[in-house]
Design a protein around this motif. Structure first.
Motif, PDB file in Angstrom:
ATOM      1  N   THR A  94      -2.442  -0.725   1.065  1.00  0.00           N
ATOM      2  CA  THR A  94      -1.919  -1.533  -0.029  1.00  0.00           C
ATOM      3  C   THR A  94      -2.793  -2.756  -0.258  1.00  0.00           C
ATOM      4  O   THR A  94      -3.522  -3.202   0.629  1.00  0.00           O
ATOM      5  N   GLY A 108      -0.878   0.648  -4.179  1.00  0.00           N
ATOM      6  CA  GLY A 108      -0.607   1.336  -2.930  1.00  0.00           C
ATOM      7  C   GLY A 108      -1.095   2.772  -2.986  1.00  0.00           C
ATOM      8  O   GLY A 108      -1.140   3.385  -4.060  1.00  0.00           O
ATOM      9  N   MET A 137       4.261   1.101  -1.251  1.00  0.00           N
ATOM     10  CA  MET A 137       3.842  -0.283  -1.029  1.00  0.00           C
ATOM     11  C   MET A 137       4.650  -0.981   0.059  1.00  0.00           C
ATOM     12  O   MET A 137       4.101  -1.395   1.072  1.00  0.00           O
TER      13      MET A 137
END
Length: 234
Positions: free
Chosen positions: A161, A183, A81
């Motif tokens: 993400t 993510g 992420m």
């Protein structure tokens, strides 16, 4: 080489993977400059340069999110992420129109192991991010980027993400913040792996309660696991 953190992956030490550890952050986290120009009450544009700096990819990094302010450990999905928040060479251009912001970055996606100096200045990756902030309490973003060799294993990654952050200030030192984040790392020409995160922090004077739960797909290679079971042949 860092602090122990079960199931953490993505860092290296002496050119070797470092499973179950999180490396410390660089001595210089960010040295950057920003130029912005306002066109009207609702429209502006900006340029950002960092060495090191952070590209337009992912939600705010965990130690800068109110929902993780008191949690001492990095998420085990950090590199799914917000793992690109320290890159040695990044340039970003963006435009804001009312509650929307669109950004594009080029940056160095290959982090150095030397945490006390500066990595080589090179541009080998790129990303884009669209953000929407409809109120002071809500922040949404979606982003994606092509990252060159982020884990030091010569594998390039397409990272995507999406996140939503809610923060409510109750006054008198009391507030509540929650982050939902997703993510995906798509190793080029290889597998896709996903991660989901929910974290929350509720603070009142003298007390803080925090919570985090994660689901992260990691392989036995990522975790440096091996199958030592012996099998007999019939």
């Amino acid at each position: 080489k860092g602090y122990p953190l079960l199931f953490q992956t993505g860092d290296t030490w002496q050119d070797q993977p470092l499973p179950d550890y999180k490396d410390p952050h660089n001595l210089f986290d960010e040295l950057s400059a920003t130029y912005s120009h306002r066109f009207s009450d609702h429209t502006s544009a900006f340029l950002y340069f960092g060495y090191p700096g952070k590209p337009a990819l992912g939600p705010p990094v965990f130690m800068h999110r109110p929902s993780a302010m008191s949690n001492p450990d990095a998420p085990i999905g950090h590199d799914w992420m917000d793992g690109t928040h320290i890159t040695f060479g990044v340039a970003t251009a963006g435009i804001s129109i009312s509650d929307w912001k669109l950004e594009g970055s080029t940056f160095n996606g290959s982090p150095p192991e030397n945490l006390y100096g500066f990595g080589k200045l090179k541009i080998n990756s790129y990303s884009g991010r669209l953000s929407y902030n409809p109120s002071n309490e809500l922040a949404f973003q979606i982003s994606s980027g092509y990252i060159t060799n982020p884990d030091g294993d010569s594998v390039d990654v397409i990272r995507s993400t999406a996140s939503a952050i809610y923060t409510q200030n109750y006054g008198d030192g009391s507030w509540w913040a929650t982050t939902f984040s997703w993510g995906e790392n798509h190793a080029v020409n290889l597998e896709r792996k996903e991660a989901f995160l929910i974290e929350s922090q509720y603070t009142i004077p003298n007390y803080t309660f925090f919570y985090r739960t994660e689901y992260v797909q990691k392989s036995d290679v990522d975790l440096a696991l091996s199958d030592n079971r012996t099998r007999s042949e019939e």
